[in-house]
Design a protein around this motif. Structure first.
Motif, PDB file in Angstrom:
ATOM      1  N   GLU A 192     -38.033 -26.685  -8.171  1.00 12.24           N
ATOM      2  CA  GLU A 192     -38.048 -25.373  -7.530  1.00 12.24           C
ATOM      3  C   GLU A 192     -38.420 -24.226  -8.467  1.00 12.24           C
ATOM      4  N   ASN A 194     -41.109 -22.563 -11.624  1.00 15.36           N
ATOM      5  CA  ASN A 194     -42.542 -22.676 -11.909  1.00 15.36           C
ATOM      6  C   ASN A 194     -42.791 -23.464 -13.206  1.00 15.36           C
ATOM      7  N   ARG A 292     -35.623 -23.205   4.063  1.00 15.40           N
ATOM      8  CA  ARG A 292     -35.530 -22.911   2.625  1.00 15.40           C
ATOM      9  C   ARG A 292     -34.638 -23.968   1.987  1.00 15.40           C
ATOM     10  N   LYS A 326     -39.073 -15.371   0.435  1.00 16.35           N
ATOM     11  CA  LYS A 326     -39.974 -16.504   0.137  1.00 16.35           C
ATOM     12  C   LYS A 326     -39.889 -16.928  -1.331  1.00 16.35           C
ATOM     13  N   ASP A 327     -39.649 -15.963  -2.217  1.00 11.87           N
ATOM     14  CA  ASP A 327     -39.383 -16.391  -3.595  1.00 11.87           C
ATOM     15  C   ASP A 327     -38.160 -15.644  -4.108  1.00 11.87           C
ATOM     16  N   ARG A 343     -39.277 -16.915 -11.336  1.00 13.87           N
ATOM     17  CA  ARG A 343     -39.429 -16.311 -10.011  1.00 13.87           C
ATOM     18  C   ARG A 343     -40.841 -16.559  -9.517  1.00 13.87           C
ATOM     19  N   GLY A 344     -40.954 -17.138  -8.313  1.00 12.12           N
ATOM     20  CA  GLY A 344     -42.258 -17.423  -7.741  1.00 12.12           C
ATOM     21  C   GLY A 344     -43.073 -18.312  -8.664  1.00 12.12           C
ATOM     22  N   SER A 345     -44.398 -18.170  -8.593  1.00 14.73           N
ATOM     23  CA  SER A 345     -45.227 -19.066  -9.401  1.00 14.73           C
ATOM     24  C   SER A 345     -45.589 -18.425 -10.743  1.00 14.73           C
TER      25      SER A 345
END
Ligand SMILES: Cc1cc2nc3c(=O)[nH]c(=O)nc-3n(C[C@H](O)[C@H](O)[C@H](O)COP(=O)(O)OP(=O)(O)OC[C@H]3O[C@@H](n4cnc5c(N)ncnc54)[C@H](O)[C@@H]3O)c2cc1C
Length: 378
Positions: A192, A194, A292, A326-327, A343-345
């Motif tokens: 989960e 990056n 999620r 979403k993130d 956080r996120g990609s």
């Protein structure tokens, strides 16, 4: 009077109830049902295992919270949810009638997912019963001939943080300080986060001398350790399982809509599908339209949304949807004063600062439930 019954003292309910304590809703009578008076805050559990936080620091006192909200606290476990009859069956033999109900009872370990786990491993959940089991392990480790090799199964955030925490704690408990910790995970470590954060995390695990076994789905546990599906053996004297959770079986007792894997099927307004006045929140519920991962960050965000929608229902107003983010920021602490943030990609950071941020966020969350911060406004 409208009777609201909150079943379970998870993160979402604790926040919703706090909101109703600070700003009470006229005409609302509240009952909170939970099997234990103290509800653990999982974000601080690894820190507690490592010896950084006390038991009090990581537990919400539900009785005190209920008192602040002028709610009745019923110490019991729900064993059936009957929407049509507006009734919740309790293990005390009692039945609670309600006008509005909400369910926040978390997830449960799937002890049969790995052969031998019941006999030869400790399960992380329920968190409330983990510490007594770990204390027994620590007592054995203090013996000169006690166990020295530990295997943690499950490389999600929970299992990884616990591997770090155990490494720190066990090294202190063992008289010779000689402790080996291994972490086995079915896929790559914490899928989960990056790729850059994962690089930092692997480095942190190496620095802590935790042996990482990625792509090693453990199929069987026995007294010698874990055996993965590819025939590899990871030798261990003690095994902790932080993988394989499932929906609580009790959700099947009654007439509430569930997903194929047994979780409460909820709509974006947090109501259980087909129910006018029953909400489902936290890990025990799945929003089909916006699925999620099961994580505390979502339960925490649902708390205020749940409170708003309960209030709207009482007042006969329209309910508002709550779409989960979403993130989100993931912080994985190494129990040595550092953490990896993701956080996120795109965002990744490792070192002391993410640890300070995590510690601040966790302490701030728990401070919400201090007596001084539960003073009512109305
Ligand atoms: C070690 C560890 C570390 C974690 N770290 C993080 C993290 O850093 N960030 C993150 O986002 N997530 C983290 N998680 C995941 C997080 O713990 C969960 O997603 C979160 O606790 C879910 O909250 P919840 O509201 O669903 O309720 P929970 O916290 O699961 O609580 C459910 C409550 O319901 C009660 N209950 C259960 N059955 C019944 C019943 N039949 N009747 C009445 N009450 C019942 C239980 O006693 C419990 O108090 C971690 C998990 C673990 C194990």
């Amino acid at each position: 009077m409208t009777h609201l019954v909150l079943v379970g003292g998870g993160h979402a309910h604790a926040l919703a109830l706090r909101g109703l304590a600070l700003d009470s809703e006229p005409g609302l009578r509240i009952t909170l049902v939970a099997p234990e008076r103290h509800s653990p805050y999982s974000g601080m559990l690894p820190g507690h295992v490592a010896g950084l936080y006390s038991h009090e620091a990581m537990h919400i006192d539900l009785e005190r919270l209920a008192e602040a909200a002028r709610a009745e606290f019923v110490r019991a476990r729900a064993i059936g949810f009957h929407g049509a009859e507006k009734r919740i069956a309790l293990d005390t033999g009692e039945n609670l009638s309600f006008d509005i109900a909400s369910i926040d009872i978390g997830i449960t370990p799937d002890r049969d997912a790995i052969a031998g786990a019941r006999e030869h491993a400790l399960a992380v959940k329920p968190i409330g019963s983990l510490m007594p089991k770990l204390e027994a392990l620590f007592a054995e480790i203090r013996r000169a001939d006690g166990p020295r090799r530990m295997l943690v199964i499950g490389g999600g955030a929970a299992g990884t943080c616990l591997a770090f925490a155990l490494r720190r704690r066990l090294r202190r408990e063992a008289p010779d300080g000689r402790i080996e910790v291994a972490l086995a995970t079915a896929e790559e470590i914490t899928p989960e986060i990056n790729a850059t954060a994962r690089f930092f995390l692997r480095r942190a695990l190496r620095r802590a001398q935790i042996t990482l076994h990625e792509h090693s789905p453990i199929a069987r546990i026995d007294e010698t350790g874990g055996h993965d599906e590819h025939g590899r053996h990871i030798a261990a004297d003690a095994v902790l399982v932080a993988s394989h959770a499932r929906a609580p079986g009790v959700l099947a007792e009654g007439d509430l809509a569930r997903t194929p894997d047994g979780f409460l099927a909820i709509e974006p307004d947090l109501r259980v599908g087909g129910q006018e006045a029953i909400f489902g929140v936290g890990d025990c519920a799945t929003m089909g339209a916006h699925p999620r991962p099961k994580a505390g960050v979502f339960a925490v965000r649902q708390g205020p949304a749940l409170r708003r929608n309960i209030r709207a229902l009482v007042r006969g107003e329209a309910l508002t949807p709550h779409i989960p983010q979403k993130d989100w920021l993931m912080l994985i602490a190494d129990s040595e004063g550092r953490a990896v943030a993701s956080r996120g990609s795109g965002f990744a950071f490792a070192g002391r600062l993410p640890w300070l941020v995590k510690d601040h966020i966790d302490r701030k969350f728990m401070a919400l439930f201090d007596s001084a911060n539960l003073t009512t406004r109305s």
